[in-house]
Design a protein around this motif. Structure first.
Motif, mmCIF file in Angstrom:
data_model
loop_
_atom_site.group_PDB
_atom_site.id
_atom_site.type_symbol
_atom_site.label_atom_id
_atom_site.label_comp_id
_atom_site.label_asym_id
_atom_site.label_seq_id
_atom_site.Cartn_x
_atom_site.Cartn_y
_atom_site.Cartn_z
ATOM 1 N N TYR A 28 -9.038 1.869 6.557
ATOM 2 C CA TYR A 28 -9.235 1.474 5.156
ATOM 3 C C TYR A 28 -8.244 2.182 4.235
ATOM 4 O O TYR A 28 -7.813 3.310 4.492
ATOM 5 C CB TYR A 28 -10.668 1.787 4.704
ATOM 6 C CG TYR A 28 -11.699 1.077 5.529
ATOM 7 C CD1 TYR A 28 -12.013 -0.266 5.287
ATOM 8 C CD2 TYR A 28 -12.348 1.721 6.585
ATOM 9 C CE1 TYR A 28 -12.947 -0.929 6.065
ATOM 10 C CE2 TYR A 28 -13.277 1.055 7.360
ATOM 11 C CZ TYR A 28 -13.573 -0.269 7.098
ATOM 12 O OH TYR A 28 -14.489 -0.917 7.872
ATOM 13 N N TRP A 29 -7.938 1.499 3.171
ATOM 14 C CA TRP A 29 -7.073 2.029 2.117
ATOM 15 C C TRP A 29 -7.886 2.058 0.833
ATOM 16 O O TRP A 29 -8.468 1.051 0.435
ATOM 17 C CB TRP A 29 -5.847 1.132 1.951
ATOM 18 C CG TRP A 29 -5.068 1.312 0.684
ATOM 19 C CD1 TRP A 29 -5.106 0.507 -0.419
ATOM 20 C CD2 TRP A 29 -4.140 2.353 0.379
ATOM 21 N NE1 TRP A 29 -4.248 0.967 -1.387
ATOM 22 C CE2 TRP A 29 -3.640 2.096 -0.926
ATOM 23 C CE3 TRP A 29 -3.675 3.466 1.076
ATOM 24 C CZ2 TRP A 29 -2.696 2.926 -1.537
ATOM 25 C CZ3 TRP A 29 -2.733 4.283 0.464
ATOM 26 C CH2 TRP A 29 -2.262 4.015 -0.821
ATOM 27 N N TYR A 57 -9.852 6.618 7.601
ATOM 28 C CA TYR A 57 -8.501 6.706 7.057
ATOM 29 C C TYR A 57 -7.566 5.695 7.707
ATOM 30 O O TYR A 57 -6.687 5.129 7.039
ATOM 31 C CB TYR A 57 -7.963 8.124 7.255
ATOM 32 C CG TYR A 57 -6.594 8.340 6.653
ATOM 33 C CD1 TYR A 57 -6.424 8.449 5.278
ATOM 34 C CD2 TYR A 57 -5.465 8.439 7.472
ATOM 35 C CE1 TYR A 57 -5.169 8.634 4.726
ATOM 36 C CE2 TYR A 57 -4.206 8.635 6.930
ATOM 37 C CZ TYR A 57 -4.062 8.734 5.558
ATOM 38 O OH TYR A 57 -2.816 8.919 5.025
ATOM 39 N N ARG A 81 -7.032 -2.070 5.769
ATOM 40 C CA ARG A 81 -5.590 -1.986 5.973
ATOM 41 C C ARG A 81 -5.065 -3.208 6.720
ATOM 42 O O ARG A 81 -3.908 -3.610 6.538
ATOM 43 C CB ARG A 81 -5.237 -0.720 6.759
ATOM 44 C CG ARG A 81 -5.417 0.585 5.977
ATOM 45 C CD ARG A 81 -4.943 1.765 6.790
ATOM 46 N NE ARG A 81 -5.170 3.037 6.120
ATOM 47 C CZ ARG A 81 -4.321 3.613 5.270
ATOM 48 N NH1 ARG A 81 -3.177 3.016 4.989
ATOM 49 N NH2 ARG A 81 -4.611 4.776 4.727
ATOM 50 N N GLU A 87 -7.645 2.340 -2.972
ATOM 51 C CA GLU A 87 -6.622 2.221 -3.998
ATOM 52 C C GLU A 87 -6.705 3.380 -4.983
ATOM 53 O O GLU A 87 -7.800 3.844 -5.318
ATOM 54 C CB GLU A 87 -6.772 0.895 -4.741
ATOM 55 C CG GLU A 87 -6.508 -0.325 -3.857
ATOM 56 C CD GLU A 87 -6.631 -1.627 -4.619
ATOM 57 O OE1 GLU A 87 -7.193 -1.601 -5.745
ATOM 58 O OE2 GLU A 87 -6.176 -2.655 -4.091
ATOM 59 N N ALA A 97 1.462 4.999 -0.573
ATOM 60 C CA ALA A 97 0.646 6.208 -0.638
ATOM 61 C C ALA A 97 1.291 7.255 -1.527
ATOM 62 O O ALA A 97 2.513 7.402 -1.554
ATOM 63 C CB ALA A 97 0.443 6.771 0.771
ATOM 64 N N MET A 142 0.839 -1.190 0.000
ATOM 65 C CA MET A 142 0.000 0.000 0.000
ATOM 66 C C MET A 142 0.881 1.249 0.000
ATOM 67 O O MET A 142 1.187 1.827 1.039
ATOM 68 C CB MET A 142 -0.922 0.012 1.220
ATOM 69 C CG MET A 142 -1.902 -1.138 1.278
ATOM 70 S SD MET A 142 -2.975 -1.046 2.732
ATOM 71 C CE MET A 142 -3.866 -2.587 2.582
ATOM 72 N N GLY A 194 -8.035 9.714 0.778
ATOM 73 C CA GLY A 194 -8.447 8.561 1.556
ATOM 74 C C GLY A 194 -9.917 8.528 1.902
ATOM 75 O O GLY A 194 -10.501 7.456 2.078
#
Length: 216
Positions: free
Chosen positions: A195-196, A192, A113, A198, A3, A1, A81
């Motif tokens: 969760y991520w 935030y 996440r 995409e 960012a 993940m 996010g």
């Protein structure tokens, strides 16, 4: 993940009030939205910290009818996010930019996440900006409208539902407004952290919906 270093924690989507071009234009017609954005930014900064040099939030100030999307706006919607949108009649039934922003964000996959698995969480947070009397369009109705919990007074939630955040500002209910904005900031923090979302694939703005009615 991984960012995007320029990705904001939250993006604030709203119906831009059209600016009348005169020699003395007067106050910014979107000043109340800007105040909310500043309050959310300060709160989220305290809760999470600024993940970019620009701060934790993103708001666009320039778009009006006929304007084109800027690369930075597309990047912000495609990488943020949490997507916070201010529900009002203009946003739901008149805006063309709000539906575009919603459409672009909703195409992104949300994963937990903790394990990287797909989540049913949308990371979209509809907030009552003004009272809504009509039925919500289907894409919006499918997402839970933000309703704060654990308020210091039971009637705070009722006042929010009856007036929206703008109404609380306009009627001088400062204590209620500040309490709800704090709870909203905490909700943004939770989404935030858990969760991520995409990054979105490149999308032509012409392929995005310009009205929530298009999703019927």
């Amino acid at each position: 993940m991984r960012a995007n270093p320029r990705a904001p924690i939250f993006f604030l989507s709203y119906a831009r009030s059209r600016i009348v071009r005169t020699a003395d234009p007067g106050p910014d017609p979107n000043q109340d939205v800007v105040r909310l954005f500043d309050d959310l930014t300060n709160n989220v900064n305290e809760l999470v910290g600024a993940v970019t040099a620009q701060g934790p939030g993103y708001i666009d100030r320039g778009l009006e009818a006929g304007d084109e999307w800027s690369p930075r706006l597309i990047e912000a919607v495609g990488s943020c996010g949490v997507f916070v949108c201010l529900l009002s009649r203009p946003y739901l039934f008149q805006s063309t930019w709000g539906p575009r922003e919603w459409d672009l964000f909703s195409r992104r996959r949300v994963v937990r996440r903790s394990d990287g698995l797909t989540s049913h969480e949308t990371a979209i947070v509809p907030v009552l900006w003004t009272p809504i009397r009509e039925d919500l369009p289907p894409p919006v109705a499918a997402v839970n409208v933000f309703a704060p919990t654990g308020m210091p007074r039971e009637h705070y939630v009722e006042q929010y539902r009856d007036n929206g955040l703008l109404g609380l500002m306009r009627t001088g209910e400062e204590q209620v407004y500040r309490a709800i904005v704090w709870k909203l900031s905490m909700h943004i923090q939770r989404l935030y952290s858990e969760y991520w979302v995409e990054p979105g694939a490149e999308v032509d703005a012409d392929d995005l919906m310009t009205s929530f009615a298009e999703a019927d």
